[in-house]
Design a protein around this motif. Structure first.
Motif, PDB file in Angstrom:
ATOM      1  N   PRO A  63     -27.363 -14.496  10.069  1.00  0.00           N
ATOM      2  CA  PRO A  63     -27.691 -13.941   8.751  1.00  0.00           C
ATOM      3  C   PRO A  63     -26.552 -13.086   8.184  1.00  0.00           C
ATOM      4  O   PRO A  63     -26.515 -12.823   6.984  1.00  0.00           O
ATOM      5  CB  PRO A  63     -28.949 -13.099   9.008  1.00  0.00           C
ATOM      6  N   LEU A  64     -25.606 -12.688   9.027  1.00  0.00           N
ATOM      7  CA  LEU A  64     -24.481 -11.880   8.545  1.00  0.00           C
ATOM      8  C   LEU A  64     -23.514 -12.687   7.687  1.00  0.00           C
ATOM      9  O   LEU A  64     -22.706 -12.115   6.959  1.00  0.00           O
ATOM     10  CB  LEU A  64     -23.726 -11.250   9.723  1.00  0.00           C
ATOM     11  N   ASN A  65     -23.614 -14.022   7.737  1.00  0.00           N
ATOM     12  CA  ASN A  65     -22.757 -14.855   6.890  1.00  0.00           C
ATOM     13  C   ASN A  65     -22.942 -14.532   5.419  1.00  0.00           C
ATOM     14  O   ASN A  65     -21.992 -14.618   4.640  1.00  0.00           O
ATOM     15  CB  ASN A  65     -23.054 -16.345   7.110  1.00  0.00           C
ATOM     16  N   ASP A  66     -24.159 -14.180   5.021  1.00  0.00           N
ATOM     17  CA  ASP A  66     -24.482 -13.985   3.606  1.00  0.00           C
ATOM     18  C   ASP A  66     -24.275 -12.565   3.104  1.00  0.00           C
ATOM     19  O   ASP A  66     -24.440 -12.305   1.913  1.00  0.00           O
ATOM     20  CB  ASP A  66     -25.939 -14.406   3.359  1.00  0.00           C
ATOM     21  N   ILE A  67     -23.933 -11.639   3.956  1.00  0.00           N
ATOM     22  CA  ILE A  67     -23.791 -10.242   3.538  1.00  0.00           C
ATOM     23  C   ILE A  67     -22.523 -10.057   2.718  1.00  0.00           C
ATOM     24  O   ILE A  67     -21.432 -10.429   3.142  1.00  0.00           O
ATOM     25  CB  ILE A  67     -23.809  -9.291   4.748  1.00  0.00           C
ATOM     26  N   LYS A  68     -22.722  -9.477   1.523  1.00  0.00           N
ATOM     27  CA  LYS A  68     -21.599  -9.191   0.641  1.00  0.00           C
ATOM     28  C   LYS A  68     -21.588  -7.725   0.201  1.00  0.00           C
ATOM     29  O   LYS A  68     -20.622  -7.268  -0.382  1.00  0.00           O
ATOM     30  CB  LYS A  68     -21.656 -10.098  -0.584  1.00  0.00           C
ATOM     31  N   HIS A  87     -13.157  -6.876   3.574  1.00  0.00           N
ATOM     32  CA  HIS A  87     -12.200  -7.789   4.208  1.00  0.00           C
ATOM     33  C   HIS A  87     -12.872  -9.053   4.740  1.00  0.00           C
ATOM     34  O   HIS A  87     -12.265  -9.834   5.471  1.00  0.00           O
ATOM     35  CB  HIS A  87     -11.449  -7.070   5.327  1.00  0.00           C
ATOM     36  N   LYS A  88     -14.130  -9.268   4.331  1.00  0.00           N
ATOM     37  CA  LYS A  88     -14.900 -10.442   4.734  1.00  0.00           C
ATOM     38  C   LYS A  88     -14.673 -11.548   3.702  1.00  0.00           C
ATOM     39  O   LYS A  88     -14.533 -11.281   2.523  1.00  0.00           O
ATOM     40  CB  LYS A  88     -16.383 -10.056   4.794  1.00  0.00           C
ATOM     41  N   PHE A  89     -14.627 -12.783   4.158  1.00  0.00           N
ATOM     42  CA  PHE A  89     -14.494 -13.907   3.237  1.00  0.00           C
ATOM     43  C   PHE A  89     -15.238 -15.111   3.794  1.00  0.00           C
ATOM     44  O   PHE A  89     -15.541 -15.177   4.986  1.00  0.00           O
ATOM     45  CB  PHE A  89     -13.020 -14.248   2.973  1.00  0.00           C
ATOM     46  N   ASP A  90     -15.557 -16.052   2.921  1.00  0.00           N
ATOM     47  CA  ASP A  90     -16.261 -17.265   3.334  1.00  0.00           C
ATOM     48  C   ASP A  90     -15.229 -18.292   3.756  1.00  0.00           C
ATOM     49  O   ASP A  90     -14.536 -18.878   2.931  1.00  0.00           O
ATOM     50  CB  ASP A  90     -17.118 -17.803   2.192  1.00  0.00           C
ATOM     51  N   SER A  91     -15.129 -18.521   5.051  1.00  0.00           N
ATOM     52  CA  SER A  91     -14.142 -19.466   5.584  1.00  0.00           C
ATOM     53  C   SER A  91     -14.674 -20.891   5.618  1.00  0.00           C
ATOM     54  O   SER A  91     -13.917 -21.829   5.860  1.00  0.00           O
ATOM     55  CB  SER A  91     -13.736 -19.049   6.998  1.00  0.00           C
ATOM     56  N   GLY A  92     -15.983 -21.055   5.407  1.00  0.00           N
ATOM     57  CA  GLY A  92     -16.594 -22.371   5.474  1.00  0.00           C
ATOM     58  C   GLY A  92     -16.822 -22.859   6.896  1.00  0.00           C
ATOM     59  O   GLY A  92     -17.254 -23.983   7.111  1.00  0.00           O
ATOM     60  N   THR A  93     -16.540 -22.022   7.881  1.00  0.00           N
ATOM     61  CA  THR A  93     -16.664 -22.425   9.283  1.00  0.00           C
ATOM     62  C   THR A  93     -18.059 -22.205   9.850  1.00  0.00           C
ATOM     63  O   THR A  93     -18.389 -22.757  10.893  1.00  0.00           O
ATOM     64  CB  THR A  93     -15.667 -21.652  10.169  1.00  0.00           C
ATOM     65  N   GLY A  94     -18.847 -21.352   9.191  1.00  0.00           N
ATOM     66  CA  GLY A  94     -20.189 -21.070   9.692  1.00  0.00           C
ATOM     67  C   GLY A  94     -20.304 -19.791  10.494  1.00  0.00           C
ATOM     68  O   GLY A  94     -21.376 -19.456  10.990  1.00  0.00           O
ATOM     69  N   PRO A  96     -19.165 -15.468  10.514  1.00  0.00           N
ATOM     70  CA  PRO A  96     -18.585 -14.392   9.713  1.00  0.00           C
ATOM     71  C   PRO A  96     -17.076 -14.332   9.944  1.00  0.00           C
ATOM     72  O   PRO A  96     -16.620 -14.382  11.094  1.00  0.00           O
ATOM     73  CB  PRO A  96     -19.281 -13.131  10.240  1.00  0.00           C
ATOM     74  N   SER A  97     -16.326 -14.256   8.857  1.00  0.00           N
ATOM     75  CA  SER A  97     -14.865 -14.256   8.947  1.00  0.00           C
ATOM     76  C   SER A  97     -14.287 -13.089   8.171  1.00  0.00           C
ATOM     77  O   SER A  97     -14.763 -12.760   7.083  1.00  0.00           O
ATOM     78  CB  SER A  97     -14.304 -15.568   8.401  1.00  0.00           C
ATOM     79  N   PHE A  98     -13.247 -12.501   8.725  1.00  0.00           N
ATOM     80  CA  PHE A  98     -12.579 -11.342   8.135  1.00  0.00           C
ATOM     81  C   PHE A  98     -11.075 -11.569   8.213  1.00  0.00           C
ATOM     82  O   PHE A  98     -10.586 -12.241   9.124  1.00  0.00           O
ATOM     83  CB  PHE A  98     -12.944 -10.070   8.914  1.00  0.00           C
ATOM     84  N   ASP A  99     -10.333 -10.982   7.267  1.00  0.00           N
ATOM     85  CA  ASP A  99      -8.874 -11.141   7.324  1.00  0.00           C
ATOM     86  C   ASP A  99      -8.194 -10.007   8.078  1.00  0.00           C
ATOM     87  O   ASP A  99      -7.010 -10.084   8.371  1.00  0.00           O
ATOM     88  CB  ASP A  99      -8.270 -11.328   5.932  1.00  0.00           C
ATOM     89  N   HIS A 146     -10.306 -13.805  11.368  1.00  0.00           N
ATOM     90  CA  HIS A 146     -11.029 -13.315  12.528  1.00  0.00           C
ATOM     91  C   HIS A 146     -12.380 -14.024  12.480  1.00  0.00           C
ATOM     92  O   HIS A 146     -13.225 -13.696  11.650  1.00  0.00           O
ATOM     93  CB  HIS A 146     -11.218 -11.805  12.452  1.00  0.00           C
ATOM     94  N   CYS A 147     -12.575 -14.986  13.345  1.00  0.00           N
ATOM     95  CA  CYS A 147     -13.799 -15.784  13.396  1.00  0.00           C
ATOM     96  C   CYS A 147     -14.720 -15.129  14.421  1.00  0.00           C
ATOM     97  O   CYS A 147     -14.459 -15.176  15.626  1.00  0.00           O
ATOM     98  CB  CYS A 147     -13.430 -17.211  13.799  1.00  0.00           C
ATOM     99  N   ILE A 148     -15.793 -14.505  13.925  1.00  0.00           N
ATOM    100  CA  ILE A 148     -16.602 -13.611  14.755  1.00  0.00           C
ATOM    101  C   ILE A 148     -18.035 -14.121  14.901  1.00  0.00           C
ATOM    102  O   ILE A 148     -18.650 -14.572  13.940  1.00  0.00           O
ATOM    103  CB  ILE A 148     -16.626 -12.195  14.127  1.00  0.00           C
ATOM    104  N   ASN A 149     -18.562 -14.017  16.094  1.00  0.00           N
ATOM    105  CA  ASN A 149     -19.972 -14.323  16.327  1.00  0.00           C
ATOM    106  C   ASN A 149     -20.815 -13.249  15.661  1.00  0.00           C
ATOM    107  O   ASN A 149     -20.653 -12.055  15.952  1.00  0.00           O
ATOM    108  CB  ASN A 149     -20.275 -14.319  17.831  1.00  0.00           C
ATOM    109  N   GLY A 150     -21.715 -13.660  14.782  1.00  0.00           N
ATOM    110  CA  GLY A 150     -22.577 -12.696  14.106  1.00  0.00           C
ATOM    111  C   GLY A 150     -23.431 -11.893  15.066  1.00  0.00           C
ATOM    112  O   GLY A 150     -23.711 -10.717  14.837  1.00  0.00           O
ATOM    113  N   ALA A 151     -23.856 -12.501  16.172  1.00  0.00           N
ATOM    114  CA  ALA A 151     -24.691 -11.799  17.151  1.00  0.00           C
ATOM    115  C   ALA A 151     -23.933 -10.687  17.862  1.00  0.00           C
ATOM    116  O   ALA A 151     -24.546  -9.834  18.498  1.00  0.00           O
ATOM    117  CB  ALA A 151     -25.258 -12.780  18.175  1.00  0.00           C
TER     118      ALA A 151
END
Length: 161
Positions: A63-68, A87-94, A96-99, A146-151
């Motif tokens: 659910p953290l994918n949708d947090i803006k 610093h979060k962005f939508d990487s399309g990978t599924g 949460p991603s940050f630069d 930074h490709c991070i596990n939301g959990a």
């Protein structure tokens, strides 16, 4: 033939890297240290598997994918501030991603679980596995993803002033 077999066997033993020893050495670097049973008691099953056993959650499941909204993402194991929403962005990978991360919040390691070396991101306070860093992030900022596990994270919204 016997000499070649002995040589190959010797090379295999020399080239083996003991992950257990590396984990033991790294554990001494972290200011928050707990036994495996203590972590298991404090974390959910999914958090434990990801943060302490370096597993990966299913893409698009967090659910953290949708947090803006403005706020900070902290380590789910110890509360260390790791990433800010700006610093979060939508990487399309599924995932949460940050630069970039909060300065001095991370530790780095590497793994070869997929047959090639990847840069692993760990919580700088407890050593929990967060995810990996790649060079395919936004070019207009750091170029890093930074490709991070939301959990592995919890979100704390910024208080409105």
């Amino acid at each position: 033939m016997k000499k070649i077999s002995i040589l190959i066997l010797a090379l295999v033993f020399i080239s083996c890297k003991s992950e257990a020893q590396q984990d033991k050495e790294n554990a001494e670097e972290y200011k928050i240290q707990k036994t495996e049973s203590k972590w298991k008691a404090e974390l959910t099953n999914q958090e434990f598997r990801i943060l302490r056993k370096a597993e990966t959650e299913r893409p698009f499941s967090s659910p953290l994918n949708d947090i803006k909204q403005p706020g900070v993402f902290v380590c789910a194991a110890c509360g260390n501030e790791l990433y800010e929403t700006e610093h979060k962005f939508d990487s399309g990978t599924g995932w949460p991603s940050f630069d970039r991360a909060v300065e001095n919040s991370l530790a780095f390691s590497s793994d070869r679980k997929l047959g090639y070396q990847r840069s692993e991101l760990l919580c700088g306070d407890c050593g929990g596995h967060l995810g990996h860093i790649f060079d395919d992030g936004p070019k207009e900022t750091t170029g890093k993803r930074h490709c991070i596990n939301g959990a592995a994270l919890e979100f704390i919204p910024k208080e409105k002033s």
